[in-house]
Design a protein around this motif. Structure first.
Motif, short mmCIF file in Angstrom:
data_model
loop_
_atom_site.label_atom_id
_atom_site.label_comp_id
_atom_site.label_asym_id
_atom_site.label_seq_id
_atom_site.Cartn_x
_atom_site.Cartn_y
_atom_site.Cartn_z
N LEU A 1 0.86 -1.18 0.00
CA LEU A 1 0.00 0.00 0.00
C LEU A 1 0.89 1.24 0.00
O LEU A 1 1.79 1.37 0.85
N LEU A 2 0.65 2.14 -0.94
CA LEU A 2 1.38 3.40 -1.02
C LEU A 2 0.36 4.53 -1.10
O LEU A 2 -0.54 4.52 -1.93
N VAL B 1 3.84 4.05 3.50
CA VAL B 1 4.13 2.80 2.79
C VAL B 1 3.87 1.66 3.76
O VAL B 1 4.34 1.69 4.90
N GLN B 2 3.14 0.64 3.29
CA GLN B 2 2.83 -0.51 4.14
C GLN B 2 2.96 -1.80 3.35
O GLN B 2 2.56 -1.89 2.20
N THR C 1 5.59 2.39 7.45
CA THR C 1 6.46 3.53 7.65
C THR C 1 5.79 4.77 7.05
O THR C 1 5.05 4.67 6.06
N GLU C 2 6.01 5.93 7.66
CA GLU C 2 5.41 7.17 7.21
C GLU C 2 6.46 8.29 7.28
O GLU C 2 7.32 8.29 8.15
N TYR C 3 6.32 9.22 6.34
CA TYR C 3 7.17 10.40 6.37
C TYR C 3 6.32 11.63 6.10
O TYR C 3 5.61 11.70 5.10
N ASN C 4 6.36 12.59 7.02
CA ASN C 4 5.63 13.84 6.88
C ASN C 4 6.63 14.98 6.71
O ASN C 4 7.49 15.17 7.56
N SER D 1 8.10 7.96 10.88
CA SER D 1 7.39 6.98 11.72
C SER D 1 7.68 5.57 11.22
O SER D 1 7.77 5.33 10.00
N LEU D 2 7.79 4.64 12.15
CA LEU D 2 8.02 3.24 11.81
C LEU D 2 7.34 2.36 12.84
O LEU D 2 7.45 2.62 14.05
N GLY D 3 6.63 1.33 12.35
CA GLY D 3 5.95 0.46 13.31
C GLY D 3 5.19 -0.65 12.62
O GLY D 3 5.47 -1.02 11.47
#
Length: 307
Positions: free
Chosen positions: A244-245, A269-270, A280-283, A295-297
């Protein structure tokens, strides 16, 4: 009698020492002449004058309604605006009516932070050391799907109601607002590609955000007790098998002009395998939102809501 006197003198000594601790702050910010005797009223309740977890914007919904119960745990690090913050971020998804209604709840259970002396003084923080830790806010929202794509309308459409509670602490160090925030919005999405294991859709949002401010007439402050802002967002989401993007640009513009117009570009991105997903996420912060967040989890899918 001696015990009573001893307790009295200890109490007085604490009072005197407590007052002395903030002498530097009183002189720096012209207290109490600048804005009255309530020190918390000196804090500017605006996104650009608070910590990165004070007024979080929720992710842009795709309006297809997620019918799975899941929980998510992320570690986050924020850097920028003279502020370095690390925290845990929790989220749960709870479908209430299949393809129609869902509830989500988010929480920042704990954050640690450190700011530069310049940022400490600009925000009128009362901790001389400029670092510490505290709890963050719990927020929740409900998404209602009104129209399904290709039934009445050529796109998905629905509403979201989102609010932030006042569970966050440490207003005196500008880490939270100690006031609620309310957000109402209409959300749209349109499927551009739909195959057996691949899907691409566009999504957009228009709404309204309101929150209480401090009426202190100080630099960066407000002449009003409330700030209102139009909210808007646009994004794209791509699903391919287990991947997932998603990317979007969201923001809102308050009418006070005191760094109350945060905008940011976000990418998620998942990768999912069975019930577990790595995420993971980037803002990237824009305008008065000057933090970059990584973010990472993990996300754990519990079960799917059936008809």
């Amino acid at each position: 009698m001696r015990r009573a006197l001893a307790i009295f003198f200890v109490f007085i000594s604490f009072q005197v020492s407590g007052q002395g601790v903030l002498d530097w702050w009183d002189q720096l910010h012209n207290y109490p002449d600048a804005a009255g005797p309530d020190r918390s009223r000196y804090i500017n309740l605006s996104p650009g004058y608070l910590g990165p977890n004070a007024m979080i914007m929720p992710s842009l919904p795709n309006m297809t309604i997620d019918n799975e119960f899941w929980v998510q745990a992320l570690g986050q690090t924020h850097a920028g605006n003279g502020d370095k913050t690390q925290n845990f971020f929790l989220k749960g998804n709870f479908p209430l009516a299949r393809d129609r209604v869902m509830l989500y709840i988010t929480s920042v259970p704990y954050e640690t932070w450190e700011v530069t002396p310049e940022t400490r003084d600009e925000r009128r923080m009362m901790g001389l050391g400029g670092k510490g830790g505290n709890t963050g806010d719990v927020a929740y929202g409900v998404i209602f799907k009104v129209f399904r794509e290709k039934h009445w309308l050529p796109f998905n459409f629905g509403f979201r109601l989102h609010t932030k509670t006042t569970t966050g602490g440490n207003l005196t160090n500008a880490r939270s607002t100690d006031n609620s925030l309310y957000q109402w919005e209409g959300n749209f999405s349109k499927t551009m590609i739909e195959k057996e294991e691949e899907k691409l859709l566009l999504k957009a949002s228009l709404g309204f955000v309101t929150w209480q401010t401090n009426k202190n007439r100080l630099p960066g402050g407000s002449n009003h007790n409330q700030n209102d802002a139009p909210y808007y967002g646009f994004g794209v989401e791509y699903l391919n098998r287990s991947w997932l993007l998603s990317s979007d640009v969201v923001g809102y513009t308050g009418y006070l002009g005191n760094r109350d117009y945060p905008h940011f570009f976000r990418t998620q991105v998942q990768y999912r395998f069975n019930r577990l997903a790595l995420r993971t996420e980037y803002n990237y912060g824009l305008q008065s939102w000057d933090w970059n967040t990584f973010s990472l989890g993990v996300r754990y899918y519990i079960l799917e809501l059936l008809d």
